[in-house]
Design a protein around this motif. Structure first.
Motif, PDB file in Angstrom:
ATOM      1  N   UNK A 201      77.115 -34.209  22.449  1.00  0.00           N
ATOM      2  CA  UNK A 201      76.659 -35.792  22.412  1.00  0.00           C
ATOM      3  C   UNK A 201      77.824 -36.748  22.925  1.00  0.00           C
ATOM      4  N   UNK A 202      78.904 -36.439  22.360  1.00  0.00           N
ATOM      5  CA  UNK A 202      80.006 -37.400  22.957  1.00  0.00           C
ATOM      6  C   UNK A 202      80.448 -37.324  24.443  1.00  0.00           C
ATOM      7  N   UNK A 203      80.161 -36.128  25.088  1.00  0.00           N
ATOM      8  CA  UNK A 203      80.231 -36.123  26.466  1.00  0.00           C
ATOM      9  C   UNK A 203      79.200 -36.934  27.084  1.00  0.00           C
ATOM     10  N   UNK A 204      78.063 -36.642  26.686  1.00  0.00           N
ATOM     11  CA  UNK A 204      76.888 -37.433  27.376  1.00  0.00           C
ATOM     12  C   UNK A 204      76.904 -38.770  27.232  1.00  0.00           C
ATOM     13  N   UNK A 205      77.716 -39.306  26.004  1.00  0.00           N
ATOM     14  CA  UNK A 205      78.015 -41.011  25.890  1.00  0.00           C
ATOM     15  C   UNK A 205      78.969 -41.376  26.577  1.00  0.00           C
ATOM     16  N   UNK A 206      79.599 -40.572  27.501  1.00  0.00           N
ATOM     17  CA  UNK A 206      81.000 -41.178  28.198  1.00  0.00           C
ATOM     18  C   UNK A 206      80.560 -41.403  29.656  1.00  0.00           C
ATOM     19  N   UNK A 207      81.116 -42.321  30.360  1.00  0.00           N
ATOM     20  CA  UNK A 207      81.139 -42.660  31.560  1.00  0.00           C
ATOM     21  C   UNK A 207      79.728 -42.553  32.227  1.00  0.00           C
ATOM     22  N   UNK A 208      79.754 -41.937  33.484  1.00  0.00           N
ATOM     23  CA  UNK A 208      78.331 -41.944  34.440  1.00  0.00           C
ATOM     24  C   UNK A 208      78.035 -40.404  34.761  1.00  0.00           C
ATOM     25  N   UNK A 209      76.952 -40.094  35.190  1.00  0.00           N
ATOM     26  CA  UNK A 209      76.641 -38.792  35.395  1.00  0.00           C
ATOM     27  C   UNK A 209      77.529 -38.301  36.796  1.00  0.00           C
ATOM     28  N   UNK A 210      77.715 -39.205  37.462  1.00  0.00           N
ATOM     29  CA  UNK A 210      78.759 -38.955  38.882  1.00  0.00           C
ATOM     30  C   UNK A 210      80.291 -38.854  38.235  1.00  0.00           C
ATOM     31  N   UNK A 211      80.545 -39.321  37.404  1.00  0.00           N
ATOM     32  CA  UNK A 211      81.860 -39.126  36.765  1.00  0.00           C
ATOM     33  C   UNK A 211      81.854 -37.700  35.986  1.00  0.00           C
TER      34      UNK A 211
END
Length: 338
Positions: free
Chosen positions: A93-103
């Motif tokens: 969940x924390x990973x998916x909250x961060x940045x954008x899909x490209x990053x």
């Protein structure tokens, strides 16, 4: 951007040797933070050691339900790994909250840990900054500081750590595995990042030339009761004003064990075991949650523009613990706060 040399390492030993041969080298993998800093002339390495070909891109099962994540595992790959989603959903969940899909497709686990703290003065070489040039001052203290730290600050720096992944790893009590000229060592996650104190230019406890090789995550029993709540100015592609990683082990309506870490409020992911201890054995009520929040924020120091973060963090902690206790984690697809 300054001129620099380049070496593509074929092994971990070769990477360590190449780094040692150049006085101001940097390791580079995804480059999602380092390249930006080089473009701004904030980082000016004379040599880059490319580690993208090293065999550090695997997620492996450890003993007793633990997980070993190679330093070159991509953020997107880690977020969607079946074992992570089943056993460590807080991390996913924390990973998916961060940045954008490209990053997330480019960024690596090790690189995420090494992100430099966020501050517009740090990113602007035309302004003084103790982190960029020690001894020049911290203009954020008297300047624009809406996004800056309220905990663990010093008179030399009030920048905040930007990573979402690291907040979850702090709550999960991970261990960082590194190797360097003096061999291998293991660093508890709580000891990996530094508070600014009188040396804000040093973000981590890595020794010169040390390379992150993996992160180990011990087994956790927070699968049913966790959440990662991230509050920001817009719903996507923004750093946290306040974030909360919460994991609870429950026995009916009573908390058996708690983990709680904050992002967006300090120079490193902020965790206080004493606040977690206040929750142990207590009923999962807003009163219990508020007591833990008050303890976590008891040392907060507001500046001219960020005093709102104290009240925001207090409400976020209570909301996150409420979500975790109910087993209704914050969705990172539908970002409306539950």
């Amino acid at each position: 951007m300054n001129r620099f040399g380049y070496t593509r390492a074929g092994s971990v030993a070769e990477a360590i040797q190449a780094f040692a041969a150049h006085p101001d080298a940097r390791f580079i993998a995804g480059g999602t933070n380092l390249v930006d800093l080089m473009k701004y002339d904030v980082e000016t390495p004379d040599h880059l050691v490319d580690i993208t070909r090293l065999p550090l891109d695997q997620v492996e099962d450890g003993t007793d339900g633990a997980l070993r994540v190679g330093a070159l595992v991509g953020n997107a790959d880690l977020a969607y790994d079946r074992r992570v989603q089943e056993r460590f959903p807080l991390l996913a969940s924390a990973l998916l909250a961060g940045a954008s899909p490209q990053l997330r497709n480019m960024a690596t686990t090790g690189g995420n840990l090494l992100q430099r703290t966020r501050c517009h003065y740090f990113y602007d070489p035309a302004t003084p900054c103790n982190k960029r040039e020690p001894g020049t001052g911290c203009p954020a203290i008297q300047g624009v500081n809406r996004n800056h730290a309220i905990l663990g600050t010093s008179e030399r720096c009030i920048a905040t750590h930007p990573s979402d992944l690291c907040v979850a790893l702090a709550a999960l009590e991970a261990t960082v595995l590194v190797t360097g000229p003096n061999g291998d060592r293991r660093i508890p996650f709580a000891e990996f990042h530094r508070l600014p104190d009188d040396r804000p230019e040093i973000d981590t406890t890595l020794a010169p030339g040390e390379l992150i090789t993996a992160v180990e995550i011990p087994a956790a029993d927070f699968g049913a009761h966790h959440t990662y709540l991230k509050l920001r100015d817009r719903h996507s592609y923004a750093f946290a004003l306040v974030s909360v990683a919460a994991g609870l082990a429950m026995d009916g309506g009573r908390i058996v064990r708690a983990r709680l870490a904050l992002g967006g409020v300090a120079h490193k992911p902020w965790r206080d075991p004493a606040a977690e201890a206040l929750l142990s054995g207590q009923p999962a009520t807003d009163d219990s949650f508020r007591k833990a929040a008050d303890h976590l924020l008891s040392g907060a120091v507001p500046r001219s523009g960020n005093g709102f973060k104290i009240a925001l963090a207090r409400r976020a902690i209570v909301r996150a613990l409420r979500q975790a206790a109910a087993g209704t984690p914050q969705s990172q697809t539908d970002k409306r706060i539950q």
